[in-house]
Each structure stands twice: as structure tokens, then as C-alpha cells.
Design a protein around this motif. Structure first.
Motif, PDB file in Angstrom:
ATOM      1  N   ARG A 138      85.544  38.344  17.023  1.00 42.64           N
ATOM      2  CA  ARG A 138      85.700  36.942  16.613  1.00 42.64           C
ATOM      3  C   ARG A 138      86.575  36.180  17.597  1.00 42.64           C
ATOM      4  O   ARG A 138      86.281  35.027  17.941  1.00 42.64           O
ATOM      5  CB  ARG A 138      86.297  36.866  15.213  1.00 42.64           C
ATOM      6  N   VAL A 231      90.614  31.407  14.029  1.00 43.31           N
ATOM      7  CA  VAL A 231      90.405  32.844  13.816  1.00 43.31           C
ATOM      8  C   VAL A 231      91.682  33.486  13.290  1.00 43.31           C
ATOM      9  O   VAL A 231      91.667  34.261  12.322  1.00 43.31           O
ATOM     10  CB  VAL A 231      89.957  33.526  15.127  1.00 43.31           C
ATOM     11  N   TRP A 235      92.055  35.061   9.470  1.00 47.66           N
ATOM     12  CA  TRP A 235      91.882  36.510   9.462  1.00 47.66           C
ATOM     13  C   TRP A 235      92.789  37.165   8.427  1.00 47.66           C
ATOM     14  O   TRP A 235      93.949  36.791   8.266  1.00 47.66           O
ATOM     15  CB  TRP A 235      92.189  37.094  10.841  1.00 47.66           C
TER      16      TRP A 235
END
Length: 241
Positions: A138, A231, A235
């Protein structure tokens, strides 16, 4: 069960790298003193720590920040080692961003008549930490980064012979820096995942200051973290074992 995103600690070697990462986050910064270091808490972003140069100081400073957070009842869920690095040409050109899928101590071991032996061959410890694969994918996709091994060295490479030897031992190596493995060791001791993100400032090989592009690498680091922010913010380690 709905879980909240992980708290993120971003460590760099020196303040100029920390400030480059901070440039990706527009919120105000508050300084929090820690033993031997100062944490910069960015509103709406990660906590930033200039942990020091080299694997030993980086490990000690990172461990201190992780311990302080745990004792405060607000542990981190992710540690990111960030900064500039040397890139192995032509695999990691100047200005490119690299996300490590392996963080490897390149010179932790013993020299022998038959060549270098990593410490694991001597029956001790580890030489490689692997960040969560889903997070690496990612992060690399978001930042347009290369993925591969980032080596941690205590002595920066300054000759073509050593550069060739490192690539021969680590064929997937894209970059070398001085802190990632130390940060990863501290994170592992606390059971916290780690990520390493590097912007290439110079080629690995003969030492040539005229070929360094530190300003360009710091700009790439700022731009890269601007793209990485969503991200890191979303996360959660519990979603990606």
C-alpha cells in the motif's frame, strides 16, 4: 469489532530529515521532551523523533519513545524509519523513494578468510526484519516507490569494491542507510511493526560529495510522506497480521 487506526512514530536520523517529514503535515507541532531526545507531535499527523545517527543510537532513542508511550497507556502501533539514503545504481536512481520489504543489517557479523559471515551464521540474533507485506504494498503504491531490501550499515560505503560486495551478498538491495535495523530491533522488542522509507540522495559507491543531491532527496521525502499520509493514518496492525 471496529478498531481505531494505529498511532504512528516516525523516526529519522537528524532534525533536517524530521523537518522534511513534518513538511507533509500542515498541523501545528508540539515538542515533548524525552530522555535524550525530543518528540515532535504533529497535530493530525504522526509523532516525529530525530533519533540520532547510526543503528545503536537509533535503537536506543526509539526504544525510549516506545517505552514512554507504553507507560503513558498510549502505545504506538507502527514505527517508521525515514530519511535519505544511498541508492545502488542503476536500481535506485537519485530522488526516487524506496520502501523496504526487508530491513537488513549488512555488516553485523564476522570477517573470515572465506568472506563475511552474518551474525545468524554464528548462531546469534537476527539480521533481517520484514515489514508487514500488505503495508509495504500500500505504501509503495501510494508513493510511487520502489520496493526491495534496504541495508543498514555502520560505515557508509565509499568504494566501488564494497558496493559490489554488498550487492553480491544482497542482490535485492536498493539502498543503504544507517538506522533502519536499529529502529526495527527496538520495534520488535516492543512487538510493534516497522516500516522503512528512504529517499535516494546519492549513489552507493565511490564517495563523491559533488554527486549528492540532498535537497532533492529531502523534497522527495516530503512529497512522499504527503502521499503516504492516508496509508499511515488508516493502517491498523490488527487488520494485517
Amino acid at each position: 469489532m471496529i478498531t481505531s487506526p494505529s498511532r504512528v512514530l516516525v523516526t529519522t536520523a537528524v532534525p533536517v530529515e524530521r523537518d522534511a517529514v513534518a513538511g507533509a503535515f500542515p498541523g501545528p507541532v508540539r515538542e515533548i521532551p524525552l530522555p535524550g531526545a525530543a518528540l515532535h507531535r504533529v497535530s493530525g499527523g504522526p509523532d516525529l523523533l530525530a533519533a540520532g545517527v547510526g543503528p545503536a543510537l537509533a535503537a536506543a532513542s526509539t526504544a525510549g519513545a516506545l517505552t514512554a508511550a507504553a507507560l503513558d497507556g498510549r502505545p504506538y502501533g507502527l514505527v517508521v524509519s525515514a530519511g535519505i539514503a544511498g541508492g545502488f545504481p542503476p536500481h535506485a536512481p537519485l530522488g526516487r523513494l524506496v520502501v523496504a520489504d526487508e530491513i537488513t543489517a549488512a555488516d553485523l557479523g564476522a570477517e573470515t578468510a572465506d568472506g563475511f559471515l552474518p551474525v545468524t551464521d554464528l548462531g546469534f540474533g537476527t539480521v533481517t526484519h520484514r515489514p508487514p507485506a500488505a503495508l509495504v504494498r500500500r505504501a509503495a503504491a501510494a508513493a510511487g516507490a520502489l520496493t526491495g531490501t534496504v541495508l543498514t550499515v555502520s560505515t557508509v560505503t565509499g568504494t566501488a569494491d564494497r558496493a559490489a560486495a554488498l550487492r553480491a551478498r544482497h542482490p535485492r538491495a536498493l539502498a543503504e542507510a544507517m538506522e533502519g535495523f536499529g529502529v526495527a530491533e527496538a520495534a520488535a522488542a516492543h512487538g510493534v511493526p516497522v516500516l522503512e522509507v528512504r529517499a535516494v540522495s546519492n549513489p552507493v559507491g565511490p564517495r563523491d560529495r559533488a554527486a549528492w543531491r540532498i535537497g532533492d532527496a529531502l523534497t522527495a521525502l516530503t512529497e512522499g510522506f504527503g502521499k503516504l499520509a492516508p496509508v499511515l493514518e488508516s493502517w491498523n496492525q490488527h487488520d494485517h497480521p
